[in-house]
Design a protein around this motif. Sequence first.
Motif, PDB file in Angstrom:
ATOM      1  N   ILE A   1      13.741 -17.528 -33.929  1.00 37.28           N
ATOM      2  CA  ILE A   1      13.144 -16.616 -32.952  1.00 37.28           C
ATOM      3  C   ILE A   1      14.168 -16.110 -31.942  1.00 37.28           C
ATOM      4  CG2 ILE A   1      10.848 -17.629 -33.175  1.00 37.28           C
ATOM      5  CD1 ILE A   1      11.279 -19.037 -30.496  1.00 37.28           C
ATOM      6  N   LEU A   2      15.390 -16.628 -31.986  1.00 35.08           N
ATOM      7  CA  LEU A   2      16.443 -16.171 -31.067  1.00 35.08           C
ATOM      8  C   LEU A   2      17.117 -14.940 -31.670  1.00 35.08           C
ATOM      9  CD1 LEU A   2      17.977 -19.614 -30.017  1.00 35.08           C
ATOM     10  CD2 LEU A   2      16.110 -18.326 -28.955  1.00 35.08           C
ATOM     11  N   GLY A   3      16.344 -13.875 -31.733  1.00 34.06           N
ATOM     12  CA  GLY A   3      16.708 -12.661 -32.443  1.00 34.06           C
ATOM     13  C   GLY A   3      15.488 -12.205 -33.226  1.00 34.06           C
ATOM     14  N   PRO A   4      15.649 -11.413 -34.262  1.00 41.52           N
ATOM     15  CA  PRO A   4      14.490 -11.023 -35.072  1.00 41.52           C
ATOM     16  C   PRO A   4      13.826 -12.242 -35.702  1.00 41.52           C
ATOM     17  CG  PRO A   4      16.388  -9.622 -35.551  1.00 41.52           C
ATOM     18  CD  PRO A   4      16.898 -10.748 -34.693  1.00 41.52           C
ATOM     19  N   LEU A   5      12.494 -12.206 -35.795  1.00 46.47           N
ATOM     20  CA  LEU A   5      11.736 -13.316 -36.370  1.00 46.47           C
ATOM     21  C   LEU A   5      12.072 -13.469 -37.847  1.00 46.47           C
ATOM     22  CD1 LEU A   5       9.414 -15.416 -36.080  1.00 46.47           C
ATOM     23  CD2 LEU A   5       7.856 -13.576 -36.764  1.00 46.47           C
ATOM     24  N   ARG A   6      12.427 -14.698 -38.217  1.00 46.99           N
ATOM     25  CA  ARG A   6      12.698 -15.016 -39.617  1.00 46.99           C
ATOM     26  C   ARG A   6      12.274 -16.449 -39.880  1.00 46.99           C
ATOM     27  NH1 ARG A   6      17.963 -15.584 -40.900  1.00 46.99           N
ATOM     28  NH2 ARG A   6      18.702 -15.611 -38.748  1.00 46.99           N
ATOM     29  N   ALA A   7      11.997 -16.748 -41.138  1.00 48.95           N
ATOM     30  CA  ALA A   7      11.740 -18.126 -41.553  1.00 48.95           C
ATOM     31  C   ALA A   7      12.428 -18.337 -42.893  1.00 48.95           C
ATOM     32  CB  ALA A   7      10.250 -18.393 -41.675  1.00 48.95           C
TER      33      ALA A   7
ATOM     34  N   ASP B   1      20.897 -14.306 -32.072  1.00 48.38           N
ATOM     35  CA  ASP B   1      21.194 -13.150 -32.913  1.00 48.38           C
ATOM     36  C   ASP B   1      20.548 -11.904 -32.330  1.00 48.38           C
ATOM     37  OD1 ASP B   1      22.195 -11.786 -35.130  1.00 48.38           O
ATOM     38  OD2 ASP B   1      20.371 -12.113 -36.294  1.00 48.38           O
ATOM     39  N   GLY B   2      20.455 -11.852 -31.009  1.00 46.41           N
ATOM     40  CA  GLY B   2      19.826 -10.729 -30.330  1.00 46.41           C
ATOM     41  C   GLY B   2      18.761 -11.213 -29.371  1.00 46.41           C
ATOM     42  N   PRO B   3      17.999 -10.291 -28.774  1.00 47.85           N
ATOM     43  CA  PRO B   3      16.912 -10.688 -27.866  1.00 47.85           C
ATOM     44  C   PRO B   3      15.868 -11.524 -28.593  1.00 47.85           C
ATOM     45  CG  PRO B   3      17.384  -8.330 -27.694  1.00 47.85           C
ATOM     46  CD  PRO B   3      18.133  -8.827 -28.880  1.00 47.85           C
ATOM     47  N   VAL B   4      15.193 -12.397 -27.843  1.00 48.60           N
ATOM     48  CA  VAL B   4      14.166 -13.246 -28.438  1.00 48.60           C
ATOM     49  C   VAL B   4      13.097 -12.378 -29.119  1.00 48.60           C
ATOM     50  CG1 VAL B   4      12.385 -14.973 -27.969  1.00 48.60           C
ATOM     51  CG2 VAL B   4      14.540 -15.017 -26.700  1.00 48.60           C
ATOM     52  N   LEU B   5      12.799 -12.695 -30.380  1.00 46.59           N
ATOM     53  CA  LEU B   5      11.774 -11.992 -31.163  1.00 46.59           C
ATOM     54  C   LEU B   5      11.984 -10.484 -31.109  1.00 46.59           C
ATOM     55  CD1 LEU B   5       8.696 -14.173 -30.151  1.00 46.59           C
ATOM     56  CD2 LEU B   5       9.828 -14.124 -32.381  1.00 46.59           C
TER      57      LEU B   5
ATOM     58  N   THR C   1       6.450  -6.417 -30.024  1.00 39.91           N
ATOM     59  CA  THR C   1       6.026  -5.613 -28.876  1.00 39.91           C
ATOM     60  C   THR C   1       4.828  -6.186 -28.135  1.00 39.91           C
ATOM     61  OG1 THR C   1       4.637  -4.246 -30.332  1.00 39.91           O
ATOM     62  CG2 THR C   1       6.896  -3.481 -29.923  1.00 39.91           C
ATOM     63  N   SER C   2       4.342  -7.345 -28.537  1.00 40.04           N
ATOM     64  CA  SER C   2       3.166  -7.928 -27.899  1.00 40.04           C
ATOM     65  C   SER C   2       3.505  -8.410 -26.487  1.00 40.04           C
ATOM     66  CB  SER C   2       2.642  -9.106 -28.726  1.00 40.04           C
ATOM     67  OG  SER C   2       1.652  -9.806 -28.015  1.00 40.04           O
ATOM     68  N   ARG C   3       2.782  -7.909 -25.501  1.00 42.35           N
ATOM     69  CA  ARG C   3       3.037  -8.309 -24.117  1.00 42.35           C
ATOM     70  C   ARG C   3       2.610  -9.746 -23.860  1.00 42.35           C
ATOM     71  NH1 ARG C   3       1.592  -3.656 -19.841  1.00 42.35           N
ATOM     72  NH2 ARG C   3       2.825  -5.112 -18.599  1.00 42.35           N
ATOM     73  N   ALA C   4       1.694 -10.258 -24.668  1.00 38.71           N
ATOM     74  CA  ALA C   4       1.254 -11.645 -24.491  1.00 38.71           C
ATOM     75  C   ALA C   4       2.384 -12.633 -24.773  1.00 38.71           C
ATOM     76  CB  ALA C   4       0.070 -11.937 -25.408  1.00 38.71           C
ATOM     77  N   LEU C   5       3.393 -12.191 -25.500  1.00 33.50           N
ATOM     78  CA  LEU C   5       4.528 -13.060 -25.812  1.00 33.50           C
ATOM     79  C   LEU C   5       5.578 -13.065 -24.705  1.00 33.50           C
ATOM     80  CD1 LEU C   5       5.104 -12.059 -29.565  1.00 33.50           C
ATOM     81  CD2 LEU C   5       3.647 -13.882 -28.664  1.00 33.50           C
ATOM     82  N   ASP C   6       5.441 -12.164 -23.736  1.00 33.52           N
ATOM     83  CA  ASP C   6       6.490 -11.978 -22.724  1.00 33.52           C
ATOM     84  C   ASP C   6       6.843 -13.246 -21.941  1.00 33.52           C
ATOM     85  OD1 ASP C   6       6.847  -9.377 -23.464  1.00 33.52           O
ATOM     86  OD2 ASP C   6       5.818  -8.499 -21.734  1.00 33.52           O
ATOM     87  N   PRO C   7       5.864 -14.063 -21.497  1.00 30.11           N
ATOM     88  CA  PRO C   7       6.261 -15.259 -20.732  1.00 30.11           C
ATOM     89  C   PRO C   7       7.182 -16.191 -21.511  1.00 30.11           C
ATOM     90  CG  PRO C   7       3.936 -14.802 -20.403  1.00 30.11           C
ATOM     91  CD  PRO C   7       4.391 -13.888 -21.496  1.00 30.11           C
ATOM     92  N   GLY C   8       6.859 -16.453 -22.775  1.00 31.07           N
ATOM     93  CA  GLY C   8       7.717 -17.316 -23.584  1.00 31.07           C
ATOM     94  C   GLY C   8       9.068 -16.696 -23.848  1.00 31.07           C
ATOM     95  N   ILE C   9       9.086 -15.388 -24.052  1.00 35.76           N
ATOM     96  CA  ILE C   9      10.348 -14.682 -24.277  1.00 35.76           C
ATOM     97  C   ILE C   9      11.220 -14.750 -23.029  1.00 35.76           C
ATOM     98  CG2 ILE C   9      11.346 -12.384 -24.599  1.00 35.76           C
ATOM     99  CD1 ILE C   9       9.022 -11.806 -26.544  1.00 35.76           C
ATOM    100  N   ARG C  10      10.618 -14.487 -21.859  1.00 32.27           N
ATOM    101  CA  ARG C  10      11.396 -14.512 -20.615  1.00 32.27           C
ATOM    102  C   ARG C  10      11.965 -15.896 -20.339  1.00 32.27           C
ATOM    103  NH1 ARG C  10       7.216 -11.042 -18.604  1.00 32.27           N
ATOM    104  NH2 ARG C  10       6.204 -12.829 -17.651  1.00 32.27           N
ATOM    105  N   ARG C  11      11.193 -16.931 -20.639  1.00 29.12           N
ATOM    106  CA  ARG C  11      11.683 -18.300 -20.415  1.00 29.12           C
ATOM    107  C   ARG C  11      12.957 -18.553 -21.210  1.00 29.12           C
ATOM    108  NH1 ARG C  11      11.840 -23.481 -22.272  1.00 29.12           N
ATOM    109  NH2 ARG C  11      11.078 -22.890 -24.334  1.00 29.12           N
ATOM    110  N   LEU C  12      12.953 -18.164 -22.481  1.00 32.56           N
ATOM    111  CA  LEU C  12      14.126 -18.399 -23.318  1.00 32.56           C
ATOM    112  C   LEU C  12      15.298 -17.512 -22.911  1.00 32.56           C
ATOM    113  CD1 LEU C  12      12.386 -18.805 -26.787  1.00 32.56           C
ATOM    114  CD2 LEU C  12      13.599 -20.579 -25.503  1.00 32.56           C
ATOM    115  N   GLU C  13      15.025 -16.268 -22.543  1.00 34.96           N
ATOM    116  CA  GLU C  13      16.112 -15.389 -22.103  1.00 34.96           C
ATOM    117  C   GLU C  13      16.764 -15.921 -20.828  1.00 34.96           C
ATOM    118  OE1 GLU C  13      17.451 -13.027 -23.704  1.00 34.96           O
ATOM    119  OE2 GLU C  13      15.986 -12.282 -25.154  1.00 34.96           O
TER     120      GLU C  13
END
Length: 249
Positions: free
Chosen positions: A5-11, A134-138, A142-154
């Motif tokens: 998730i530290l960049g584009p989502l992949r598994a 590998d870039g910005p988190v996720l 574009t989901s705004r609901a993910l923003d808190p988790g994204i900001r924490r990691l950034e």
Amino acid sequence: MYVHILGPLRATVDDRPVTLGGRRTQTVLAALALEADWAVSVDGLVEAVWGSCPPASARTQIRICVSTLRRAFALAGAPGTIETHSYGYRLRLGPHDLDAAVFESGMERSRLLAGSGRRAEAVLELRNALALWDGPVLAGQTSRALDPGIRRLEELRIRAIEERLELELALGRHGDVIGELLALTATYPFREQLHGQLMLALHLAGRTAEALAAYRRVRVTLVEELGIEPGPRLRDLERSILLGECLSA
């Protein structure tokens, strides 16, 4: 399975990519990965996918997305990765199965090493942790609901960079980090720690006039953009440089 998730989502499973389905299915996985090993409510997943205006079939569609992910993981050799809980779903990952978890563990190890005086090893630990990005988190989500988790990691990422640079300066590598700090202070104009590190690196490299000019630039930015003066740490650093005091990281 390993989730990125530290960049584009992949598994991946055994380094083989897993097909994750469409946008909604990927958003569900992103929301679960940000809360790995914690159950996420169906309502939370609905909000992540549709925001405040979900369709009547939203909960059914979430179940379809989860089924799609389970099928993909099972086909790749990782069955049982998503568990059903009373009110939602849990992405079951080990401490080495999510790049964000590995990154945070690296930060913790670096702090322990630095605390015991092993600064060079602490720097290496942080470099390895930061190399996971590998870039910005996720990136692309574009989901705004993910923003808190994204900001924490950034925020953790820039803190890791600041901690690494602090260690580099303490190791006498001021000349090596000036270019990086010039770029970082342009990217993060309000991070006073980075500006202080730049001032110190320039001063220790014998570029005192540039160090004072760096202080004037950040002061103008803070006053004009935020209406505040630099904090006491930056002011004290400028005063010490002006007085020609002996400084070290």
